[in-house]
Write a protein that holds these residues in place. Structure first.
Motif, PDB file in Angstrom:
ATOM      1  N   PRO A  99      34.355  33.776   2.392  1.00  0.00           N
ATOM      2  CA  PRO A  99      34.199  32.402   2.884  1.00  0.00           C
ATOM      3  C   PRO A  99      35.043  31.374   2.142  1.00  0.00           C
ATOM      4  CG  PRO A  99      32.205  33.142   1.764  1.00  0.00           C
ATOM      5  CD  PRO A  99      33.055  34.342   2.012  1.00  0.00           C
ATOM      6  N   SER A 100      35.277  31.592   0.843  1.00  0.00           N
ATOM      7  CA  SER A 100      36.111  30.658   0.088  1.00  0.00           C
ATOM      8  C   SER A 100      37.525  30.610   0.653  1.00  0.00           C
ATOM      9  CB  SER A 100      36.144  31.057  -1.389  1.00  0.00           C
ATOM     10  OG  SER A 100      36.711  32.341  -1.555  1.00  0.00           O
ATOM     11  N   VAL A 101      38.030  31.777   1.057  1.00  0.00           N
ATOM     12  CA  VAL A 101      39.358  31.866   1.657  1.00  0.00           C
ATOM     13  C   VAL A 101      39.326  31.343   3.088  1.00  0.00           C
ATOM     14  CG1 VAL A 101      41.178  33.467   2.373  1.00  0.00           C
ATOM     15  CG2 VAL A 101      40.003  33.811   0.196  1.00  0.00           C
ATOM     16  N   ASN A 102      38.238  31.642   3.778  1.00  0.00           N
ATOM     17  CA  ASN A 102      38.142  31.280   5.188  1.00  0.00           C
ATOM     18  C   ASN A 102      38.224  29.779   5.421  1.00  0.00           C
ATOM     19  OD1 ASN A 102      37.490  31.980   8.053  1.00  0.00           O
ATOM     20  ND2 ASN A 102      35.674  30.771   7.612  1.00  0.00           N
ATOM     21  N   ILE A 103      37.558  28.982   4.574  1.00  0.00           N
ATOM     22  CA  ILE A 103      37.521  27.542   4.818  1.00  0.00           C
ATOM     23  C   ILE A 103      38.695  26.793   4.190  1.00  0.00           C
ATOM     24  CG2 ILE A 103      35.012  27.536   5.005  1.00  0.00           C
ATOM     25  CD1 ILE A 103      34.917  26.255   2.212  1.00  0.00           C
ATOM     26  N   THR A 104      39.546  27.516   3.444  1.00  0.00           N
ATOM     27  CA  THR A 104      40.649  26.836   2.764  1.00  0.00           C
ATOM     28  C   THR A 104      42.021  27.316   3.243  1.00  0.00           C
ATOM     29  OG1 THR A 104      40.480  28.444   0.952  1.00  0.00           O
ATOM     30  CG2 THR A 104      39.310  26.342   0.686  1.00  0.00           C
ATOM     31  N   VAL A 126      34.093  36.778   8.772  1.00  0.00           N
ATOM     32  CA  VAL A 126      33.835  36.195   7.459  1.00  0.00           C
ATOM     33  C   VAL A 126      32.717  36.981   6.794  1.00  0.00           C
ATOM     34  CG1 VAL A 126      33.205  34.115   6.191  1.00  0.00           C
ATOM     35  CG2 VAL A 126      34.522  33.932   8.305  1.00  0.00           C
ATOM     36  N   GLY A 127      32.903  37.346   5.537  1.00  0.00           N
ATOM     37  CA  GLY A 127      31.876  38.127   4.857  1.00  0.00           C
ATOM     38  C   GLY A 127      32.043  38.097   3.355  1.00  0.00           C
ATOM     39  N   GLU A 128      31.101  38.701   2.661  1.00  0.00           N
ATOM     40  CA  GLU A 128      31.145  38.800   1.206  1.00  0.00           C
ATOM     41  C   GLU A 128      32.127  39.902   0.813  1.00  0.00           C
ATOM     42  OE1 GLU A 128      30.614  40.151  -2.592  1.00  0.00           O
ATOM     43  OE2 GLU A 128      29.715  41.355  -0.990  1.00  0.00           O
ATOM     44  N   SER A 129      32.771  39.739  -0.335  1.00  0.00           N
ATOM     45  CA  SER A 129      33.894  40.592  -0.712  1.00  0.00           C
ATOM     46  C   SER A 129      33.575  42.086  -0.705  1.00  0.00           C
ATOM     47  CB  SER A 129      34.410  40.179  -2.100  1.00  0.00           C
ATOM     48  OG  SER A 129      34.992  38.899  -2.057  1.00  0.00           O
TER      49      SER A 129
END
Length: 301
Positions: A99-104, A126-129
Motif C-alpha cells: 500500500p505504501s507504494v500503491n498510493i505514492t 494491493v496487499g501486504e509484502s
C-alpha cells in the motif's frame, strides 16, 4: 529444432502443468505435447516423464530450459532492436504492490506505462509484502513491489531487484497524546500499534522487523488504508510506515509524522518476480518503466 518448442518447454516448467502451459500458449494440449515429443526425438532424450499424477520435467530438461531461456531472451532482444520505437506491445500484466507504494508511486508507473503502451492491460492488486511474495511464487502475480522482508530474502526461485531505500518512521493522529516530534523505539513499541495486513494469521513484514527489537503491542490489524487513517486519527495508536508514505498521509491534517530517535529502521523497496518465469517483451518494458519511476523516488528520499 524450433523456437516454439523451446518456448513450450519453458511454459511447462513455469506452469508446472501441460494443460495450463497449453492454455497460456493459446494452443491445444495435444499440440503442445506433440511439439515437445518431436523435440525429444530430435535431441534423443526424455524431457517429460508422464505419470498418473501428471508430467514431470527430467533433470536434463531442467538443464536445457536454462539454455532455452537464454536463447529466448536473445531472440526478444533482436526483435526489440528490429522494431525500434515502432513496437506496439499488447497483452496483460498482473502486479501486486504494498500500500505504501500503491498510493505514492504506482499511479505514475501505471499511467506512464499505459501512455507508452495503450494496448497492454495492467491488473493491480494491493496487499501486504509477505502475502504478495506468495502471490508471485504461485503465479497469481507477474510482479510484486514490496518491502524486502526476511521471507523475501530467503525465498527460492525469486528474483529480487532493489528499487530504492527509505527509513521507517511513525504516524499517529494529529490529536495524539504524543506531542514530541521524536520518540525512541522502546517508547514506540510500548504504545498500541496498528499493522497493515491482508491475512488473518500471516505475520507481516513490518511486524517481523519490529520483533527484532522486542515485543509489539499490536492493537489493530487492518487491510484498508481508509480504515487505517480513521483509527490513527483517534490518536490512541501508532503505525510504522516508510517516510515517503508518512509524507503522503501527512498531507491530511488528521495525521502527523514522528521520527524514531536513536534507531535506523531501513525500508528497502524491491521488485520481485519468479526466476522460473521467462520475461516477455511486455514484462521487460514494464520493469524498465518501474525502474525509471522509482529512480525519481530514490532521488526524492
Amino acid at each position: 529444432m524450433r523456437l516454439e518448442q523451446l518456448a513450450y518447454l519453458v511454459a511447462v516448467q513455469e506452469s508446472k502443468s501441460i494443460s495450463l502451459a497449453a492454455e497460456r500458449a493459446h494452443i491445444s494440449q495435444p499440440a503442445l505435447s506433440s511439439a515437445i515429443s518431436k523435440l525429444e526425438d530430435e535431441l534423443g532424450v526424455v524431457l517429460l516423464t508422464r505419470t498418473s499424477s501428471g508430467a514431470q520435467l527430467t533433470e536434463v530438461a531442467e538443464s536445457i530450459i536454462i539454455k532455452a531461456k537464454e536463447v529466448l531472451n536473445i531472440i526478444d532482444d533482436i526483435r526489440s532492436l528490429g522494431r525500434g520505437n515502432s513496437v506496439e506491445l499488447n497483452g496483460n500484466i498482473s502486479v501486486a504492490a504494498d500500500p505504501s507504494v500503491n498510493i505514492t508511486i504506482m499511479p505514475e508507473i501505471l499511467t506512464t506505462f499505459k501512455h507508452n503502451h495503450p494496448k497492454v492491460n495492467t491488473l493491480l492488486k494491493v496487499g501486504e509484502s509477505n502475502n504478495i511474495l506468495q502471490d508471485v511464487k504461485t503465479g497469481k502475480a507477474n510482479f510484486g513491489i514490496i518491502f524486502n522482508t526476511e521471507e523475501s530474502c530467503q525465498a527460492k526461485d525469486i528474483n529480487c531487484k532493489e528499487l530504492f531505500t527509505d527509513e521507517f518512521v511513525i504516524i499517529t493522529g494529529s490529536n495524539s497524546k504524543i506531542t514530541q516530534k521524536t520518540i525512541t523505539l522502546n517508547q514506540a513499541l510500548s504504545l498500541p500499534v496498528l499493522l497493515y495486513n491482508t491475512e488473518y494469521i500471516t505475520n507481516c513484514g513490518v511486524s517481523s522487523l519490529l520483533r527484532k527489537y522486542g515485543d509489539i503491542n499490536v492493537s489493530y490489524r487492518v487491510d484498508n488504508l481508509e480504515m487505517m487513517e480513521k483509527i490513527l486519527s483517534n490518536g490512541e495508536s501508532i503505525a510504522f510506515v516508510p517516510q515517503f508514505m508518512a509524507d503522503e498521509f501527512a498531507k491530511s491534517n488528521k495525521i502527523r509524522k514522528i521520527i524514531i530517535d536513536g534507531a535506523h529502521l531501513e525500508a528497502s523497496i524491491v521488485l520481485i518476480w519468479s526466476s522460473r518465469h521467462h520475461l516477455s517483451l511486455v514484462e521487460k518494458e514494464f520493469i524498465r518503466v518501474i525502474k525509471a519511476c522509482c529512480s525519481k523516488e530514490r532521488q526524492a528520499v
